[in-house]
Design a protein around this motif. Structure first.
Motif, PDB file in Angstrom:
ATOM      1  N   VAL A  17      16.950  -1.232  -6.470  1.00 37.19           N
ATOM      2  CA  VAL A  17      16.213  -0.135  -6.295  1.00 37.19           C
ATOM      3  C   VAL A  17      15.353   0.784  -5.556  1.00 37.19           C
ATOM      4  N   ASP A  18      15.710   1.286  -4.657  1.00 34.92           N
ATOM      5  CA  ASP A  18      13.947   2.411  -4.486  1.00 34.92           C
ATOM      6  C   ASP A  18      14.047   3.301  -5.329  1.00 34.92           C
ATOM      7  N   GLU A  19      12.821   3.143  -6.476  1.00 37.06           N
ATOM      8  CA  GLU A  19      12.163   3.466  -7.840  1.00 37.06           C
ATOM      9  C   GLU A  19      10.508   4.365  -6.673  1.00 37.06           C
ATOM     10  N   VAL A  20      10.773   4.640  -6.253  1.00 36.42           N
ATOM     11  CA  VAL A  20       9.453   4.892  -4.866  1.00 36.42           C
ATOM     12  C   VAL A  20       9.163   6.789  -5.577  1.00 36.42           C
ATOM     13  N   GLN A  21       9.857   6.771  -5.738  1.00 31.64           N
ATOM     14  CA  GLN A  21       9.666   8.576  -6.151  1.00 31.64           C
ATOM     15  C   GLN A  21      10.351   8.617  -7.623  1.00 31.64           C
ATOM     16  N   CYS A  22      11.146   7.962  -7.954  1.00 24.29           N
ATOM     17  CA  CYS A  22      11.612   8.285  -9.468  1.00 24.29           C
ATOM     18  C   CYS A  22      11.325   7.532 -10.055  1.00 24.29           C
ATOM     19  N   GLY A  34      15.674  11.273  -4.086  1.00 24.05           N
ATOM     20  CA  GLY A  34      14.497  12.168  -3.893  1.00 24.05           C
ATOM     21  C   GLY A  34      14.625  13.941  -2.580  1.00 24.05           C
ATOM     22  N   GLU A  35      14.392  12.981  -1.502  1.00 24.87           N
ATOM     23  CA  GLU A  35      14.495  13.551  -0.495  1.00 24.87           C
ATOM     24  C   GLU A  35      15.561  14.016  -0.024  1.00 24.87           C
ATOM     25  N   GLY A  36      16.529  13.715  -0.009  1.00 27.94           N
ATOM     26  CA  GLY A  36      18.081  13.845  -0.312  1.00 27.94           C
ATOM     27  C   GLY A  36      18.762  15.399  -1.420  1.00 27.94           C
ATOM     28  N   SER A  74      19.896   9.173   2.514  1.00 31.73           N
ATOM     29  CA  SER A  74      19.173   8.722   1.264  1.00 31.73           C
ATOM     30  C   SER A  74      17.526   8.486   2.455  1.00 31.73           C
ATOM     31  N   PHE A  75      16.294   8.197   1.691  1.00 30.68           N
ATOM     32  CA  PHE A  75      15.733   8.161   2.544  1.00 30.68           C
ATOM     33  C   PHE A  75      14.252   7.205   1.665  1.00 30.68           C
ATOM     34  N   HIS A  76      13.938   6.521   2.585  1.00 31.37           N
ATOM     35  CA  HIS A  76      13.073   4.571   2.068  1.00 31.37           C
ATOM     36  C   HIS A  76      11.931   5.033   2.558  1.00 31.37           C
ATOM     37  N   GLY A  77      11.552   5.823   3.153  1.00 32.16           N
ATOM     38  CA  GLY A  77      10.604   5.763   3.960  1.00 32.16           C
ATOM     39  C   GLY A  77      10.185   5.899   5.714  1.00 32.16           C
ATOM     40  N   ARG A  78       9.253   5.511   6.502  1.00 34.55           N
ATOM     41  CA  ARG A  78       9.329   6.161   8.031  1.00 34.55           C
ATOM     42  C   ARG A  78       9.139   4.325   8.779  1.00 34.55           C
ATOM     43  N   ILE A 118      19.613   1.203  -3.015  1.00 34.52           N
ATOM     44  CA  ILE A 118      19.867   2.820  -3.553  1.00 34.52           C
ATOM     45  C   ILE A 118      19.309   3.234  -4.656  1.00 34.52           C
ATOM     46  N   GLU A 119      18.256   4.634  -4.100  1.00 35.11           N
ATOM     47  CA  GLU A 119      17.660   5.478  -4.883  1.00 35.11           C
ATOM     48  C   GLU A 119      18.281   5.650  -6.369  1.00 35.11           C
ATOM     49  N   PRO A 120      17.248   5.315  -7.849  1.00 34.64           N
ATOM     50  CA  PRO A 120      18.303   6.057  -8.242  1.00 34.64           C
ATOM     51  C   PRO A 120      18.219   7.686  -8.539  1.00 34.64           C
ATOM     52  N   ASN A 124       1.171  -1.072   0.505  1.00 30.60           N
ATOM     53  CA  ASN A 124       0.365   0.179   0.030  1.00 30.60           C
ATOM     54  C   ASN A 124       0.528   1.596  -0.265  1.00 30.60           C
ATOM     55  N   SER A 125       2.220   1.718  -0.161  1.00 30.88           N
ATOM     56  CA  SER A 125       3.312   2.461   0.333  1.00 30.88           C
ATOM     57  C   SER A 125       4.384   2.165  -0.107  1.00 30.88           C
ATOM     58  N   GLY A 126       5.518   3.116  -0.513  1.00 30.79           N
ATOM     59  CA  GLY A 126       6.601   3.252  -0.840  1.00 30.79           C
ATOM     60  C   GLY A 126       7.360   2.326   0.259  1.00 30.79           C
ATOM     61  N   SER A 127       6.975   2.466   1.850  1.00 33.21           N
ATOM     62  CA  SER A 127       7.944   1.790   2.874  1.00 33.21           C
ATOM     63  C   SER A 127       7.811   0.866   3.161  1.00 33.21           C
ATOM     64  N   GLU A 128       6.279  -0.048   2.720  1.00 32.24           N
ATOM     65  CA  GLU A 128       5.857  -1.270   2.933  1.00 32.24           C
ATOM     66  C   GLU A 128       6.672  -1.837   1.432  1.00 32.24           C
ATOM     67  N   ALA A 129       7.136  -1.179   0.629  1.00 31.85           N
ATOM     68  CA  ALA A 129       7.373  -1.365  -0.890  1.00 31.85           C
ATOM     69  C   ALA A 129       9.200  -1.872  -0.618  1.00 31.85           C
ATOM     70  N   ILE A 130       9.772  -1.275   0.424  1.00 33.84           N
ATOM     71  CA  ILE A 130      11.074  -1.156   0.705  1.00 33.84           C
ATOM     72  C   ILE A 130      10.821  -2.197   2.196  1.00 33.84           C
ATOM     73  N   GLU A 131      10.277  -2.010   2.921  1.00 31.53           N
ATOM     74  CA  GLU A 131      10.035  -3.820   3.694  1.00 31.53           C
ATOM     75  C   GLU A 131      10.265  -4.536   3.098  1.00 31.53           C
ATOM     76  N   ALA A 164       6.273   2.609  -5.911  1.00 32.57           N
ATOM     77  CA  ALA A 164       4.974   3.078  -4.978  1.00 32.57           C
ATOM     78  C   ALA A 164       4.098   4.312  -5.575  1.00 32.57           C
ATOM     79  N   LYS A 165       3.796   5.590  -4.367  1.00 26.35           N
ATOM     80  CA  LYS A 165       3.818   7.135  -5.362  1.00 26.35           C
ATOM     81  C   LYS A 165       2.528   7.320  -6.402  1.00 26.35           C
ATOM     82  N   GLY A 166       3.189   7.620  -7.313  1.00 28.00           N
ATOM     83  CA  GLY A 166       2.211   7.266  -8.848  1.00 28.00           C
ATOM     84  C   GLY A 166       1.893   6.207  -9.210  1.00 28.00           C
TER      85      GLY A 166
HETATM   86  C1  LIG Z   1      12.533   7.401  -2.353  1.00 29.40           C
HETATM   87  C2  LIG Z   1      11.852   7.353  -1.638  1.00 29.40           C
HETATM   88  N1  LIG Z   1      11.391   5.873  -0.662  1.00 29.40           N
HETATM   89  C3  LIG Z   1      10.233   5.482  -0.086  1.00 29.40           C
HETATM   90  C4  LIG Z   1       9.335   6.296   0.859  1.00 29.40           C
HETATM   91  C5  LIG Z   1       8.382   5.866   1.641  1.00 29.40           C
HETATM   92  O1  LIG Z   1       6.864   6.004   1.093  1.00 29.40           O
HETATM   93  P1  LIG Z   1       5.884   5.825   1.248  1.00 29.40           P
HETATM   94  O2  LIG Z   1       5.840   7.771   2.344  1.00 29.40           O
HETATM   95  O3  LIG Z   1       4.553   5.404   0.879  1.00 29.40           O
HETATM   96  O4  LIG Z   1       5.858   5.746   2.278  1.00 29.40           O
HETATM   97  C6  LIG Z   1       9.711   7.758   0.348  1.00 29.40           C
HETATM   98  C7  LIG Z   1       8.062   8.529   0.050  1.00 29.40           C
HETATM   99  O5  LIG Z   1       8.473  10.026  -0.237  1.00 29.40           O
HETATM  100  C8  LIG Z   1      10.053   7.852  -1.050  1.00 29.40           C
HETATM  101  O6  LIG Z   1      10.632   8.795  -1.590  1.00 29.40           O
END
Ligand SMILES: Cc1ncc(COP(=O)(O)O)c(C=O)c1O
Length: 407
Positions: free
Chosen positions: A216-221, A188-190, A131-135, A183-185, A97-104, A245-247
């Motif tokens: 690869v974390d493609e959640v944002q890119c 984003g947040e960074g 880097s940023f991978h969620g919360r 790695i995020e290609p 359901n979310s980016g964090s879960e995709a990372i998990e 996730a996201k888009g």
């Molecule tokens: C690169 C990246 N990974 C993971 C996440 C986490 O996604 P979510 O907030 O949907 O859990 C984000 C959210 O901004 C993100 O930018």
């Protein structure tokens, strides 16, 4: 202006007036004031607000079936997964359901893949500092940033950190205990840092040579934001696992973990799951988002418009060197590194009815909808120019009054 509520956790500082409606790249307040949304809900509403095809899809699906759980299927997960696999080298997909879960899911998959192969000593994850991978606990441990982890100890262990973009550090960090590099290609947040081809290809080769996986974390890119479905595709690498996730849901919450068939074997029946993941409402919308994204002219048109934005921003950054450093980014994932505090620039944009979002390294982040038109880009450039001109004047006044006061 702040919309802080006494009944909502104060984790966010809702600023600006309340928005009640969106259409394309615009959002509207109750009073009918129009803003250009260059945030897309932080990279989510990739088809713009209230895209007619997405509205119709969600309306229709809402009369058919909302939820089944993963005990049953309506065939939609298979369809969305097939679309994603057709346009990437991935072969299997897990929906969440979310980016964090995709990372998990990605990290769990990497660890279990090695455990299944009798290599449970391979459990460590190498990730980039800043880097940023969620919360979730795992995602904050992966990013390792103090501002994210503060107060949440003990964190899950098994993470090592390297400097983004420095291949020699990755070389030194990979050991016989490494399960995967994450790695995020494009960070984003960074602060919108684009990994170059040499770095991504080097990481892929290192992972192959050392027998670990590449995530690869493609959640944002991902989802077309860089001009291809996935940003890593520009570098022609084949990571074992992709988190997205996201888009994907265009505003409807959905995430996914993609993998090649061999890596996907790490998950067996019952080893991972989600109540809502791949829910019929989410799948119906994701299917339509992908149909729009894969239409023949969609990405070329988007990249043509992105070029107009890039050219306009080059001009803007050159005109106001006292406010902005040269922009960076790819496609419609853009960072404006600021000379003055990025919050001043964001506020000035807001005052000129343009929404933007901050990022690390004192950057203003622009993530417009992929459907933004040349006209709206021109309108937003005019507004951003006005904002920068105001800031430049204010800056000049400030400098002069400091000079007079001897400060
Ligand atoms: C690169 C990246 N990974 C993971 C996440 C986490 O996604 P979510 O907030 O949907 O859990 C984000 C959210 O901004 C993100 O930018």
């Amino acid at each position: 202006m702040s919309n802080v509520s006494p009944h909502v956790f104060p984790t966010y500082d809702f600023s600006l007036p309340m928005f009640v409606r969106g259409e394309g790249a615009y959002v509207y307040t109750e009073e009918g004031n129009r803003y250009i949304d260059l945030t897309s809900g932080i990279g989510v509403t990739c088809m713009g607000h209230s895209h007619p095809a997405l509205v119709a899809t969600l309306q229709e699906q809402s009369t058919q079936l909302w939820h089944l759980s993963n005990l049953f299927t309506d065939g939609r997960q298979e369809r969305v997964a097939a679309r994603l696999c057709e346009h990437s080298h991935a072969e299997q997909v897990f929906f969440c359901n979310s980016g964090s879960e995709a990372i998990e899911a990605s990290i769990k998959l990497a660890r279990r893949y090695f455990q299944q192969r009798g290599q449970s000593e391979r459990y460590r994850i190498v990730a980039a500092r800043h880097s940023f991978h969620g919360r979730t606990m795992t995602a904050i441990a992966a990013s390792g940033q103090k501002k994210l982890t503060d107060g949440f100890a003990p964190l899950p262990s098994g993470f090592d950190h390297i400097t983004f973009g420095v291949l020699e550090e990755a070389d030194r960090a990979l050991t016989a205990h490494t399960a995967a590099v994450l790695i995020e290609p494009i960070q984003g947040e960074g602060g919108i840092h684009v990994a170059d081809d040499v770095y991504l290809q080097g990481l892929a080769t290192l992972c192959q040579q050392r027998g670990c996986l590449l995530i690869v974390d493609e959640v944002q890119c991902g989802m077309g934001r860089s001009g291809k479905l996935f940003a890593h595709q520009w570098s022609a690498i084949k990571p074992n696992i992709i988190a997205m996730a996201k888009g994907l849901g265009g505003g409807f919450p959905v995430g996914a973990c993609l993998a090649d068939k061999q890596t996907a074997q790490g998950f067996t029946k019952g080893s991972h799951g989600s109540t809502f993941g791949g829910n019929p409402l989410a799948m119906a919308v994701a299917d339509k988002v992908l149909e729009l994204l894969f239409a023949k002219d969609f990405l070329p048109t988007m990249m043509g418009n992105a070029k107009k934005l890039h050219d306009g921003l080059t001009q803007l950054c050159q005109t106001y060197p006292q406010i902005l450093h040269p922009w960076r980014g790819k496609g419609l994932m853009i960072g404006l590194p600021c000379v003055i505090g990025n919050h001043h620039v964001i506020e000035a944009f807001h005052q000129n009815n343009v929404l933007a979002v901050p990022a690390g390294c004192n950057v203003v982040r622009l993530l417009p909808p992929l459907t933004i038109t040349a006209e709206v880009i021109a309108e937003s450039l005019t507004a951003m120019d006005k904002a920068c001109a105001q800031l430049a004047r204010d800056n000049q006044h400030l400098k002069q009054s400091n000079k007079h006061s001897g400060a």
